[in-house]
Design a protein around this motif. Structure first.
Motif, short mmCIF file in Angstrom:
data_model
loop_
_atom_site.label_atom_id
_atom_site.label_comp_id
_atom_site.label_asym_id
_atom_site.label_seq_id
_atom_site.Cartn_x
_atom_site.Cartn_y
_atom_site.Cartn_z
N ALA A 146 9.45 5.61 3.13
CA ALA A 146 10.53 4.67 3.45
C ALA A 146 10.00 3.25 3.39
O ALA A 146 8.79 3.02 3.47
N GLN A 147 10.94 2.31 3.27
CA GLN A 147 10.59 0.91 3.49
C GLN A 147 10.38 0.74 4.98
O GLN A 147 11.20 1.17 5.80
N LEU A 148 9.27 0.15 5.37
CA LEU A 148 8.90 0.12 6.78
C LEU A 148 9.11 -1.26 7.39
O LEU A 148 8.64 -2.26 6.85
N PRO A 149 9.79 -1.31 8.54
CA PRO A 149 9.85 -2.58 9.28
C PRO A 149 8.52 -2.81 9.97
O PRO A 149 7.65 -1.94 10.01
N ASP A 150 8.35 -4.01 10.54
CA ASP A 150 7.14 -4.32 11.31
C ASP A 150 7.19 -3.48 12.58
O ASP A 150 8.01 -3.70 13.46
N SER A 151 6.27 -2.50 12.68
CA SER A 151 6.35 -1.54 13.78
C SER A 151 5.20 -1.67 14.77
O SER A 151 5.15 -0.94 15.75
N GLY A 152 4.25 -2.56 14.52
CA GLY A 152 3.09 -2.65 15.39
C GLY A 152 2.08 -1.55 15.15
O GLY A 152 1.14 -1.39 15.92
N LEU A 153 2.27 -0.78 14.07
CA LEU A 153 1.34 0.28 13.72
C LEU A 153 0.42 -0.19 12.60
O LEU A 153 0.77 -1.06 11.82
N GLN A 154 -0.75 0.42 12.54
CA GLN A 154 -1.63 0.20 11.40
C GLN A 154 -1.26 1.20 10.31
O GLN A 154 -0.77 2.30 10.59
N GLY A 155 -1.45 0.81 9.05
CA GLY A 155 -1.06 1.71 7.98
C GLY A 155 -1.79 1.46 6.69
O GLY A 155 -2.45 0.43 6.51
N LYS A 156 -1.65 2.43 5.79
CA LYS A 156 -2.23 2.33 4.46
C LYS A 156 -1.20 2.85 3.47
O LYS A 156 -0.64 3.93 3.64
N ARG A 157 -0.96 2.06 2.42
CA ARG A 157 0.00 2.46 1.39
C ARG A 157 -0.65 3.49 0.48
O ARG A 157 -1.75 3.29 -0.03
N LEU A 158 0.05 4.61 0.27
CA LEU A 158 -0.48 5.69 -0.56
C LEU A 158 0.12 5.70 -1.96
O LEU A 158 -0.38 6.40 -2.84
N GLY A 159 1.19 4.95 -2.14
CA GLY A 159 1.83 4.93 -3.46
C GLY A 159 3.30 4.62 -3.34
O GLY A 159 3.77 4.12 -2.31
N ALA A 160 4.05 4.91 -4.40
CA ALA A 160 5.50 4.70 -4.41
C ALA A 160 6.14 5.85 -5.19
O ALA A 160 5.59 6.31 -6.20
N LEU A 161 7.27 6.31 -4.71
CA LEU A 161 7.89 7.53 -5.24
C LEU A 161 9.23 7.22 -5.90
O LEU A 161 10.10 6.56 -5.31
N ARG A 162 9.40 7.73 -7.11
CA ARG A 162 10.62 7.48 -7.89
C ARG A 162 11.77 8.36 -7.39
O ARG A 162 11.57 9.46 -6.90
N ARG A 163 12.99 7.84 -7.59
CA ARG A 163 14.22 8.61 -7.38
C ARG A 163 14.92 8.71 -8.73
O ARG A 163 15.13 7.70 -9.40
#
Length: 297
Positions: A146-163
């Motif tokens: 999903a598109q992520l709002p600012d959640s105060g979490l740490q994260g790492k982008r793994l890629g992007a998925l087509r529809r």
């Protein structure tokens, strides 16, 4: 309150029998050892060790203090060492949240590799399509598409998925291949009834996102049912590409309207914001990023 370092110094002096021996054992200077003992005695308000030029011996109070402190200090040192090991070596329970369909095919093989590499790891994988609260529900990390709002979490982008839009060869042969999303009004489309806006498919047309209304004679509340219906030629489907890739590879369906696909949806792994993430989280995130190749899938 006395510092752990001062208590370690006190125990080392008695064990070694002198300030010099304690300094050698602890790898500190003689002055530092002397200051540390003085700070401890000032803190407890009583002399603990008789000092001579050759040796140091505990007095009655010092001996009693030593007998109480040494076992506790040993426990503290062992606990500190265990925590340090946990920081360096992945171990313990790793609780992971992931989307229902994504987890079995993409995560479980990586989890299996991770558990083989770190035998002291246990994993609790929770598959759900709702956004869980990491802290409230005790998750170490979650995978979100999903598109992520600012959640105060740490994260790492793994890629992007087509529809994508897809259909069975038999359907496309009979009804033709649509060239523009606007032509979908003349096609049978298999609609997922539990979507937020059923029958509204998003495309990128004219350089911007646009929704097009679709309809058909077959509807279903589950993606598995939709995939089966499309494979049987009941209409066109709309789905994340990763969920139907096996059907494409088998020749069961083919993609249409590729020039109008919406922006790919990013996929992230998220964990609690922490200056020192546990070793189990760091190691799994690194493996996940290394093994998953999801850009444009």
């Amino acid at each position: 309150m006395s510092r752990i370092e001062d208590l370690e110094t006190f125990v080392a002096i008695i064990d070694a029998g002198s300030l010099t021996g304690a300094a050698r054992k602890l790898g500190r200077s003689l002055q530092a050892v002397s200051r540390s003992l003085g700070a401890l005695e000032n803190d407890v308000g009583i002399e603990l060790i008789h000092r001579t030029t050759r040796q140091c011996r505990p007095n009655e109070a010092g001996q009693a203090f030593y007998q109480r402190v040494k076992p506790a200090l040993t426990d503290i040192i062992e606990a500190r060492s265990e925590i340090s090991d946990r920081r360096l070596e992945p171990r313990g329970l790793l609780k992971i949240g992931a989307p229902t369909l994504f987890g079995p095919d993409f995560l479980v093989p990586i989890i299996a590799e991770f558990m083989r590499s770190y035998p002291q790891i246990e994993v609790d994988l929770q598959l759900t399509d709702t956004f869980v609260d990491l802290a409230a529900e005790g998750f170490d990390l979650v995978v979100r598409i999903a598109q992520l709002p600012d959640s105060g979490l740490q994260g790492k982008r793994l890629g992007a998925l087509r529809r994508v839009v897809f259909g069975a060869p038999s359907y496309l042969k009979d009804r033709g291949i649509p060239k523009h999303p606007g032509e979908l009004r003349d096609h049978c489309c298999v609609v997922r009834t539990v979507d937020r806006q059923p029958g509204q498919w998003t495309f990128r047309a004219g350089g911007r996102p646009r929704k097009f209304s679709v309809n058909g004679s077959f509807r279903c509340n589950s993606m598995e049912g939709i995939y089966s219906a499309v494979r049987c030629g009941l209409g066109l489907g709309y789905s994340p590409l990763w969920q139907i890739k096996h059907m494409i590879d088998n020749g069961d369906v083919q993609i249409v309207l590729e020039d109008y696909e919406p922006e790919p949806v990013p996929i992230h792994v998220l964990w609690q914001e922490n200056k020192f993430p546990p070793a189990k989280v760091r190691a799994f995130v690194d493996l996940l990023a290394k093994r998953l190749s999801l850009e444009g899938l």
